[in-house]
Design a protein around this motif. Sequence first.
Motif: not given
Length: 200
Positions: A30-37, A88-94, A174-184
């Motif tokens: 959630v912090g990655r997707e929405k930011g702190f606030t 599922y929501s986290i794995v498929t998060a943008p 500034g992770m790459t999209a691939r790295s973000e997906r692996l983290l998800n």
Amino acid sequence: MDILNAGLFSLAAIVLLGSPGPGIAALIAVGREKGFTGGLKFYSGLQIGLAFAAGISAAGLFSVIQTLPVAMTIMTILATLYLLYLAYSIVTAPVGIEPGSTSKRFAGTALGGFLLGVTNPKSYIAFVSLMASYPIINTNASADVTVKWLVCVIVMVVVDILWLWLGVIIQKAGMTARSERLLNITMGSIIAATAFIALI
């Protein structure tokens, strides 16, 4: 008040409640997707849910629920379904988005956080273990569990805000999209594994 036991209890609470699990994986996501606030609503809902779960454990109500097979089965099924949905929501998060997303995904809402807090099997196991350990006030059982509940709440509020902030830091890295997906996928897998353990 036993100061030594209070310190040992606080340390145990930090270890048990601050170790990786569904709630922490969700906070980072959630912090990655929405930011702190933007993540504060989910964070707040999670804290209320966890405080409620801690209260149930402190009052001994979870032990009562455990003696009712039907109630335990229903609770386990609901917890498992929600954890799988969250995974599922986290794995498929943008991925590749900027913090502060206006996403309305249910898993990242205040209600979603609350449901995670009250259905997370890991939390109940931790709370029951903590409430039964290190007596802080030997002369009054009610005061003892009340103090333990307060310590657990304080630990969760502090530790979880740090995990939420870690999610923001990861996004800013500034992770790459691939790295973000692996983290998800990794975080989603942690939650799915917890859901599987809940069924055992």
